[in-house]
Design a protein around this motif. Structure first.
Motif, PDB file in Angstrom:
ATOM      1  N   GLN A   1      20.784-111.910  -7.550  1.00  0.00           N
ATOM      2  CA  GLN A   1      22.055-111.716  -6.869  1.00  0.00           C
ATOM      3  C   GLN A   1      21.831-110.788  -5.681  1.00  0.00           C
ATOM      4  O   GLN A   1      21.235-109.723  -5.802  1.00  0.00           O
ATOM      5  CB  GLN A   1      23.082-111.112  -7.828  1.00  0.00           C
ATOM      6  CG  GLN A   1      24.467-110.976  -7.228  1.00  0.00           C
ATOM      7  CD  GLN A   1      25.482-110.497  -8.259  1.00  0.00           C
ATOM      8  OE1 GLN A   1      25.227-110.573  -9.463  1.00  0.00           O
ATOM      9  NE2 GLN A   1      26.602-110.009  -7.789  1.00  0.00           N
ATOM     10  N   LEU A   2      22.325-111.192  -4.515  1.00  0.00           N
ATOM     11  CA  LEU A   2      22.118-110.440  -3.275  1.00  0.00           C
ATOM     12  C   LEU A   2      23.379-109.654  -2.953  1.00  0.00           C
ATOM     13  O   LEU A   2      24.465-110.218  -2.858  1.00  0.00           O
ATOM     14  CB  LEU A   2      21.773-111.401  -2.145  1.00  0.00           C
ATOM     15  CG  LEU A   2      21.274-110.783  -0.848  1.00  0.00           C
ATOM     16  CD1 LEU A   2      19.910-110.145  -1.053  1.00  0.00           C
ATOM     17  CD2 LEU A   2      21.181-111.852   0.245  1.00  0.00           C
ATOM     18  N   ILE A   3      23.247-108.338  -2.768  1.00  0.00           N
ATOM     19  CA  ILE A   3      24.383-107.456  -2.503  1.00  0.00           C
ATOM     20  C   ILE A   3      24.094-106.671  -1.220  1.00  0.00           C
ATOM     21  O   ILE A   3      23.062-105.995  -1.130  1.00  0.00           O
ATOM     22  CB  ILE A   3      24.614-106.491  -3.676  1.00  0.00           C
ATOM     23  CG1 ILE A   3      24.891-107.279  -4.966  1.00  0.00           C
ATOM     24  CG2 ILE A   3      25.757-105.526  -3.378  1.00  0.00           C
ATOM     25  CD1 ILE A   3      24.937-106.424  -6.208  1.00  0.00           C
ATOM     26  N   PRO A   4      24.983-106.726  -0.212  1.00  0.00           N
ATOM     27  CA  PRO A   4      24.724-106.008   1.051  1.00  0.00           C
ATOM     28  C   PRO A   4      24.605-104.498   0.867  1.00  0.00           C
ATOM     29  O   PRO A   4      23.646-103.880   1.323  1.00  0.00           O
ATOM     30  CB  PRO A   4      25.931-106.377   1.932  1.00  0.00           C
ATOM     31  CG  PRO A   4      26.453-107.648   1.357  1.00  0.00           C
ATOM     32  CD  PRO A   4      26.198-107.566  -0.120  1.00  0.00           C
ATOM     33  N   LYS A   5      25.571-103.855   0.202  1.00  0.00           N
ATOM     34  CA  LYS A   5      25.539-102.418  -0.073  1.00  0.00           C
ATOM     35  C   LYS A   5      26.534-102.119  -1.187  1.00  0.00           C
ATOM     36  O   LYS A   5      27.370-102.957  -1.533  1.00  0.00           O
ATOM     37  CB  LYS A   5      25.871-101.606   1.177  1.00  0.00           C
ATOM     38  CG  LYS A   5      27.260-101.838   1.733  1.00  0.00           C
ATOM     39  CD  LYS A   5      27.479-101.007   2.995  1.00  0.00           C
ATOM     40  CE  LYS A   5      28.868-101.247   3.592  1.00  0.00           C
ATOM     41  NZ  LYS A   5      29.089-100.441   4.798  1.00  0.00           N
ATOM     42  N   VAL A   6      26.452-100.913  -1.730  1.00  0.00           N
ATOM     43  CA  VAL A   6      27.332-100.530  -2.839  1.00  0.00           C
ATOM     44  C   VAL A   6      28.070 -99.255  -2.441  1.00  0.00           C
ATOM     45  O   VAL A   6      27.456 -98.234  -2.142  1.00  0.00           O
ATOM     46  CB  VAL A   6      26.534-100.296  -4.139  1.00  0.00           C
ATOM     47  CG1 VAL A   6      27.479-100.015  -5.287  1.00  0.00           C
ATOM     48  CG2 VAL A   6      25.664-101.507  -4.453  1.00  0.00           C
ATOM     49  N   ARG A   7      29.387 -99.319  -2.460  1.00  0.00           N
ATOM     50  CA  ARG A   7      30.214 -98.187  -2.036  1.00  0.00           C
ATOM     51  C   ARG A   7      30.457 -97.208  -3.191  1.00  0.00           C
ATOM     52  O   ARG A   7      30.292 -97.546  -4.357  1.00  0.00           O
ATOM     53  CB  ARG A   7      31.554 -98.677  -1.485  1.00  0.00           C
ATOM     54  CG  ARG A   7      31.428 -99.533  -0.239  1.00  0.00           C
ATOM     55  CD  ARG A   7      32.782-100.015   0.244  1.00  0.00           C
ATOM     56  NE  ARG A   7      32.690-100.771   1.484  1.00  0.00           N
ATOM     57  CZ  ARG A   7      32.397-102.056   1.562  1.00  0.00           C
ATOM     58  NH1 ARG A   7      32.169-102.741   0.456  1.00  0.00           N
ATOM     59  NH2 ARG A   7      32.324-102.657   2.728  1.00  0.00           N
ATOM     60  N   SER A   8      30.888 -96.018  -2.831  1.00  0.00           N
ATOM     61  CA  SER A   8      31.180 -94.982  -3.820  1.00  0.00           C
ATOM     62  C   SER A   8      32.264 -95.467  -4.785  1.00  0.00           C
ATOM     63  O   SER A   8      33.271 -96.032  -4.372  1.00  0.00           O
ATOM     64  CB  SER A   8      31.640 -93.705  -3.120  1.00  0.00           C
ATOM     65  OG  SER A   8      31.949 -92.712  -4.067  1.00  0.00           O
ATOM     66  N   GLY A   9      32.022 -95.258  -6.071  1.00  0.00           N
ATOM     67  CA  GLY A   9      32.992 -95.651  -7.081  1.00  0.00           C
ATOM     68  C   GLY A   9      32.817 -97.062  -7.601  1.00  0.00           C
ATOM     69  O   GLY A   9      33.423 -97.424  -8.618  1.00  0.00           O
ATOM     70  N   GLU A  10      32.015 -97.891  -6.929  1.00  0.00           N
ATOM     71  CA  GLU A  10      31.801 -99.263  -7.387  1.00  0.00           C
ATOM     72  C   GLU A  10      30.925 -99.265  -8.640  1.00  0.00           C
ATOM     73  O   GLU A  10      29.972 -98.491  -8.761  1.00  0.00           O
ATOM     74  CB  GLU A  10      31.135-100.110  -6.308  1.00  0.00           C
ATOM     75  CG  GLU A  10      32.071-100.591  -5.230  1.00  0.00           C
ATOM     76  CD  GLU A  10      31.427-101.671  -4.372  1.00  0.00           C
ATOM     77  OE1 GLU A  10      31.617-102.860  -4.674  1.00  0.00           O
ATOM     78  OE2 GLU A  10      30.728-101.324  -3.413  1.00  0.00           O
ATOM     79  N   GLU A  11      31.240-100.162  -9.564  1.00  0.00           N
ATOM     80  CA  GLU A  11      30.433-100.380 -10.757  1.00  0.00           C
ATOM     81  C   GLU A  11      30.055-101.858 -10.802  1.00  0.00           C
ATOM     82  O   GLU A  11      30.933-102.715 -10.845  1.00  0.00           O
ATOM     83  CB  GLU A  11      31.192 -99.969 -12.017  1.00  0.00           C
ATOM     84  CG  GLU A  11      31.518 -98.486 -12.075  1.00  0.00           C
ATOM     85  CD  GLU A  11      32.142 -98.073 -13.394  1.00  0.00           C
ATOM     86  OE1 GLU A  11      32.204 -98.931 -14.300  1.00  0.00           O
ATOM     87  OE2 GLU A  11      32.573 -96.917 -13.515  1.00  0.00           O
ATOM     88  N   ILE A  12      28.778-102.142 -10.773  1.00  0.00           N
ATOM     89  CA  ILE A  12      28.291-103.520 -10.696  1.00  0.00           C
ATOM     90  C   ILE A  12      27.328-103.784 -11.847  1.00  0.00           C
ATOM     91  O   ILE A  12      26.399-103.009 -12.077  1.00  0.00           O
ATOM     92  CB  ILE A  12      27.589-103.782  -9.346  1.00  0.00           C
ATOM     93  CG1 ILE A  12      28.576-103.600  -8.189  1.00  0.00           C
ATOM     94  CG2 ILE A  12      26.979-105.184  -9.311  1.00  0.00           C
ATOM     95  CD1 ILE A  12      27.946-103.736  -6.824  1.00  0.00           C
TER      96      ILE A  12
END
Length: 206
Positions: free
Chosen positions: A108-119
């Motif tokens: 899975q390709l993800i550009p970036k992860v922001r504060s507070g995100e849970e993946i």
């Protein structure tokens, strides 16, 4: 004529712009050899030519095939999963469960992860930074090209990281000790981290 069946690792581009995809491919083409690049939508001629230039296989739209793993130098050999096709048996067809696909889980390709995100994901590639306060849980392998200030939990055979600016990493149910974190942060190169029994190895790859 001699043939051999192989299983390929699939890298799935689901989000982001084609310009971001092209920049990612140009920058990381050595790591992508041995993958099939799967684009969810039609791509430009320029992006297609970029794939050809780097000798990378690609496909557009849904990919439904039973591809078997293909060993590749360094990274690709480690990406091989332990999944294997079920052995044939004599159980009547009516009593058998639906067959499992032998195709491996795509990255899975993800550009970036922001504060507070849970993946939560199986295998993943994060192109940008992981912000402070973000949480990533990978049941498989994980590759992070940006800076990591969040919390990672990786249960696969390996993960790839440039540095850890804050937060912590849980690898195979154990928090990475400070000496290992220091090795990861020794420079700005990508490192592959592998656990073998009770030993954790850190090796630069780029």
């Amino acid at each position: 004529m001699k043939t051999r069946q192989k299983r390929a690792q699939i890298l799935q581009f689901e989000s982001g712009t084609q310009a971001q995809w092209q920049e990612f491919i140009d920058k990381n083409s050595p790591l992508l050899r041995g993958f099939i690049l799967q684009f969810a939508q039609p791509i430009s001629d320029e992006l297609a030519q970029t794939c050809i230039k780097h000798g990378l296989l690609h496909t557009i739209g849904a990919l439904e095939s039973n591809l078997a793993p293909t060993p590749d130098p360094k990274l690709q050999a480690l990406l091989d999963s332990s999944a294997s096709p079920s052995a044939q048996d004599s159980t009547p067809e009516s009593a058998k469960s639906p067959p499992e696909s032998s195709a491996k889980s795509p990255m899975q390709l993800i550009p970036k992860v922001r504060s507070g995100e849970e993946i939560s994901l199986t295998h993943g590639v994060i192109l940008g930074d992981i912000a402070h306060g973000a949480h990533i849980h990978a049941a498989g392998n994980l590759i992070v090209f940006g800076d990591c200030a969040g919390v990672l939990r990786v249960e696969g055979e390996f993960f790839i990281l440039r540095n850890l600016t804050s937060g912590h990493i849980v690898f195979c149910d154990a928090i990475l000790p400070e000496p290992i974190v220091a090795k990861i942060n020794a420079n700005n190169h990508l490192k592959i981290i592998i656990k073998n029994s009770d030993t954790i190895a850190v090796q630069e790859i780029i």
